[in-house]
Scaffold this active site. Sequence first.
Site, PDB file in Angstrom:
ATOM      1  N   SER A 287       0.859  -1.194   0.000  1.00 12.41           N
ATOM      2  CA  SER A 287       0.000   0.000   0.000  1.00 12.41           C
ATOM      3  C   SER A 287       0.883   1.227   0.000  1.00 12.41           C
ATOM      4  CB  SER A 287      -0.865   0.017   1.256  1.00 12.41           C
ATOM      5  OG  SER A 287      -0.046   0.167   2.402  1.00 12.41           O
ATOM      6  N   ASP A 288       0.388   2.348  -0.500  1.00 12.76           N
ATOM      7  CA  ASP A 288       1.148   3.581  -0.337  1.00 12.76           C
ATOM      8  C   ASP A 288       1.083   3.977   1.144  1.00 12.76           C
ATOM      9  OD1 ASP A 288       2.693   5.787  -0.769  1.00 12.76           O
ATOM     10  OD2 ASP A 288       1.467   6.643  -2.351  1.00 12.76           O
ATOM     11  N   TRP A 289       1.969   4.897   1.484  1.00 13.13           N
ATOM     12  CA  TRP A 289       2.186   5.302   2.879  1.00 13.13           C
ATOM     13  C   TRP A 289       0.854   5.576   3.617  1.00 13.13           C
ATOM     14  CZ3 TRP A 289       6.940   6.295   5.492  1.00 13.13           C
ATOM     15  CH2 TRP A 289       6.789   6.925   6.728  1.00 13.13           C
TER      16      TRP A 289
END
Length: 755
Positions: A287-289
């Site tokens: 996942s992105d941050w």
Amino acid sequence: MIRIYKILQRIFVIALITSCSPEIKETPDQGKHELEKRVTELLNKMSLDEKIGQMSQIDPGMVGSDEDIEQAVREGRYGSFLNLLGAERVNELQKIAVEESRLGIPLIFARDVIHGFKTIFPIPLGMAASWNPEIVKKAFRISAIEASSVGIKWTFAPMIDITWDPRWGRIAESCGEDPYLASVLSKAMVEGIQGEDLTDPTSVAACAKHYVGYGFSEAGRDYNTTYISESLLRNVVLKPFKAAQKAGALTFMSAFNDLNGVPTSGNKFTLRQILRNEWNYDGMVVSDWASVEEMISHGFCADKKEAALKAIQAGVDMEMASDTYSNHIADLLAEGEIDIKLIDEAVKNILRVKIKLGLFENPYIELKAGQKILNKEFLAHAQTVARESIVLLKNEKKTLPLSEDIKSVAVIGPLADAPRDQLGTWVFDGEAKHSVTPITAIKQLLGDKKVNYAQTLKFSRDEDKSRFAKAKLAAKKSDAIVFFAGEEWILSGEGQCRGEINLPGAQTELIEELKKTGKPLVLVFMAGRPLAIGKELTMADAVLYAWHGGTMAGPAITDILFGKYAPSGKLPVTFVKGAGQIPFYYYRKNTGRPSSNKHWTHIDDISVENPQNSLGYKSHHLDYGFTPLLPFGYGLTYTTFEYADLKLSEDEITTDGSIEVSATITNTGQREATEIAQLYIRDRVGSITRPVKELKSYTRVTIKPGEKAQVKFKLTKDDLEFFNGEKIVVEAGEFDVWVGTDSDSGLHGEFSIIN
Ligand code: BGC
């Protein structure tokens, strides 16, 4: 007895074959089988906590003290760290993971290496302007060699979001607006990052991001909502991701954006249906941050537990930065909300990447490897890429190239000596002290005495006009003015979006003042986005667009300014006249009311008494008209090219047929140069409306003055098909084809497809 003898004989024969035939290699199927076996065997030994640990990625700063981090590694609480720096520290932690954790599963260290690690290449949008996959691939190879030398084995690149919006700061990181060009470069970037052999110490796992649609943030405001129809998604946005998958990208990153009402980190349609079911992707999705946790703010999940549930159900294997997996997956399993199969599948995807990279066999990095950083060859390549990224936008009266014998040149402007700014956005490790700026390079070439330098504006947003008089003086005593205009690095990149995209500060006013001197005026733009530079373009005699060109931007620009190289860059994105024209991309639809010069009256020419129906009812803006400032694919050079002899091998094909298209290009100018010849098509009528033009191929040719070259292209089913809202089709009908120098010109031909 005889049986035992036979068995022994067989073993002997097999042993003989194995030892005498080193050339007998594993078939891909065998390899795959072995890999899956290994993954499953390891998975079967893992406890639930160890599995969840593998599914969590953290920044060390979020864990606590060094001892806390070490203990967490010992307990297998994380499968990966991002932003953990220093080769020695990487080895120390890896040693704990390998020798002190129960199963010895190595960690994977990740970092954003977006356009170079220490040797900084142009921003990706600049690299895209080279249209040159070979040099881009090598740039990413170098980035991987440098990054891996300090322990980075996974990078969050390539960023292959299609965008139509120069207000969006992250356009700098993208390959621009076109799905074909972005796909070509996406492949090159993945191949460069991952190298030829994944187990090589310099190979790094790539991460295709941001999956998907993030570049369509409304109003170009980062993290904003996106609405993308399924046909736009499949015909445009997904294309570079498919190319990355085909090139073997080991990982994908789910994005921040809400796509049609479903955040992309919890989006079963894009992650499970398309990526896993349709594309059979067996890599890992991170996942992105904190984008899993952010599904709460999106209003898609009530709490962290639901966020974890929705992310794992959608197919996010590893969670970056937030802790919904580590805190809630076990409960979700105990409560029967998820099946263990879902967890196992995620862990398998992660282990597969670690095994493929050879981390189990070679977990440590060689400490001396760091010496490879910023070497001569790498810097030379940075200069090549920066040079090829430069686009010549205007060259009246052959103002460029300037002669090396010029008596004196005025170098003016905020970007002439801005070592940090020229590196561009997304530079965590590159250092301004290594940058060679334009002023340094020009002085090196001409000698100090010939250069009258007046920075005048200290930074791009500077409004202080007190030094204008000095700048004019410098200009007056010189034979030409080179003005370095643009934006500071901080004005583009993540979260760095602008509502207006004009030249900031008092730069335009300064250019106006300099224009008054009557001296030849060359503008060099160094920026993270395509700025609205109509006014400046009109004032200048010559214009180069050099983006943020990286460590070697100065020498690269100097090479072009003084004619050591002829420019070859082409715009990877449409340049608009002003922010109000956004979005304006070349593969737009025709509309029911396309405009033309005949139909458009400029706002200043409309008389006060004009009656209601006098302006026509066409698709244009009264102020901007109906054309962009500069079209996609545009770029001049120091010679002229003429296109002739368009030939099509057929004028009619069936839906699975192919056509060869060729044209002859003559260099009608005085010097050798490289042309990027582009092929566009238009499918005139479709079961859903088709774009007015679509780039389907391009090729580079270097031609000597007076000589000709034939360029050849092949259009196949893959180029002609599209998703029509229900399925992928090639439809019978009439097609246009153009071969030319940009998206707004070209030789025209026609062909038909019959059933
Ligand atoms: C960005 C990603 C990046 C990640 C890790 C996020 O804010 O959107 O592109 O890879 O941070 O640094």
